[in-house]
Design a protein around this motif. Structure first.
Motif, PDB file in Angstrom:
ATOM      1  N   HIS A   1       0.995  -1.018   0.044  1.00  0.00           N
ATOM      2  CA  HIS A   1      -0.053  -0.434  -0.111  1.00  0.00           C
ATOM      3  C   HIS A   1       0.557   1.636  -0.251  1.00  0.00           C
ATOM      4  CE1 HIS A   1      -3.449   2.492   1.136  1.00  0.00           C
ATOM      5  NE2 HIS A   1      -2.578   2.857   2.145  1.00  0.00           N
ATOM      6  N   GLU A   2       1.997   1.234   0.946  1.00  0.00           N
ATOM      7  CA  GLU A   2       2.786   2.254   0.580  1.00  0.00           C
ATOM      8  C   GLU A   2       3.026   3.068  -0.866  1.00  0.00           C
ATOM      9  OE1 GLU A   2       3.175  -0.041   2.897  1.00  0.00           O
ATOM     10  OE2 GLU A   2       1.524   0.553   4.557  1.00  0.00           O
ATOM     11  N   ASP A   3       3.684   1.360  -0.430  1.00  0.00           N
ATOM     12  CA  ASP A   3       5.010   1.933  -2.531  1.00  0.00           C
ATOM     13  C   ASP A   3       3.684   2.739  -3.183  1.00  0.00           C
ATOM     14  OD1 ASP A   3       6.848   1.719  -1.457  1.00  0.00           O
ATOM     15  OD2 ASP A   3       7.106  -0.551  -2.376  1.00  0.00           O
ATOM     16  N   ALA A   4       1.948   1.836  -3.141  1.00  0.00           N
ATOM     17  CA  ALA A   4       1.192   2.324  -3.968  1.00  0.00           C
ATOM     18  C   ALA A   4       0.766   3.497  -3.398  1.00  0.00           C
ATOM     19  CB  ALA A   4       0.080   1.757  -4.008  1.00  0.00           C
ATOM     20  N   MET A   5       0.680   4.147  -2.930  1.00  0.00           N
ATOM     21  CA  MET A   5       0.530   5.591  -2.388  1.00  0.00           C
ATOM     22  C   MET A   5       1.890   6.615  -2.898  1.00  0.00           C
ATOM     23  SD  MET A   5      -3.276   5.484  -1.549  1.00  0.00           S
ATOM     24  CE  MET A   5      -3.232   7.021  -1.517  1.00  0.00           C
TER      25      MET A   5
END
Length: 86
Positions: free
Chosen positions: A67-71
């Motif tokens: 999620h962090e990388d996508a955001m």
């Protein structure tokens, strides 16, 4: 020539009346409309199940992004678009 099979279902009387009104208004039989509705529903639900299965296969194969990388990627795109708009 297409083949078909018979299936009996129970409907609420109000739904049956609505189906009858729709059949009259569209000059189709209640049977045709019910079969069309069932086909649409089944196709949609199967597509959802197949999508879930593909997602689960991606998770098992490690084809995921945190999620962090996508955001972070989204923020970069948004920031770049804002810079270009300025």
């Amino acid at each position: 020539m297409t083949t078909s099979t018979t299936m009996t279902i129970r409907l609420d009387p109000q739904l049956k009346a609505k189906l009858g009104r729709l059949a009259d208004g569209t000059r189709r039989s209640r049977s045709f409309l019910a079969a069309e509705a069932v086909e649409t529903y089944v196709d949609r639900e199967l597509a959802i199940i197949e999508g879930i299965e593909r997602g689960l296969a991606d998770v098992q194969a490690g084809r995921t992004v945190s999620h962090e990388d996508a955001m972070a990627s989204l923020r970069q795109v948004i920031d770049a678009a804002a810079d270009n708009a300025a």
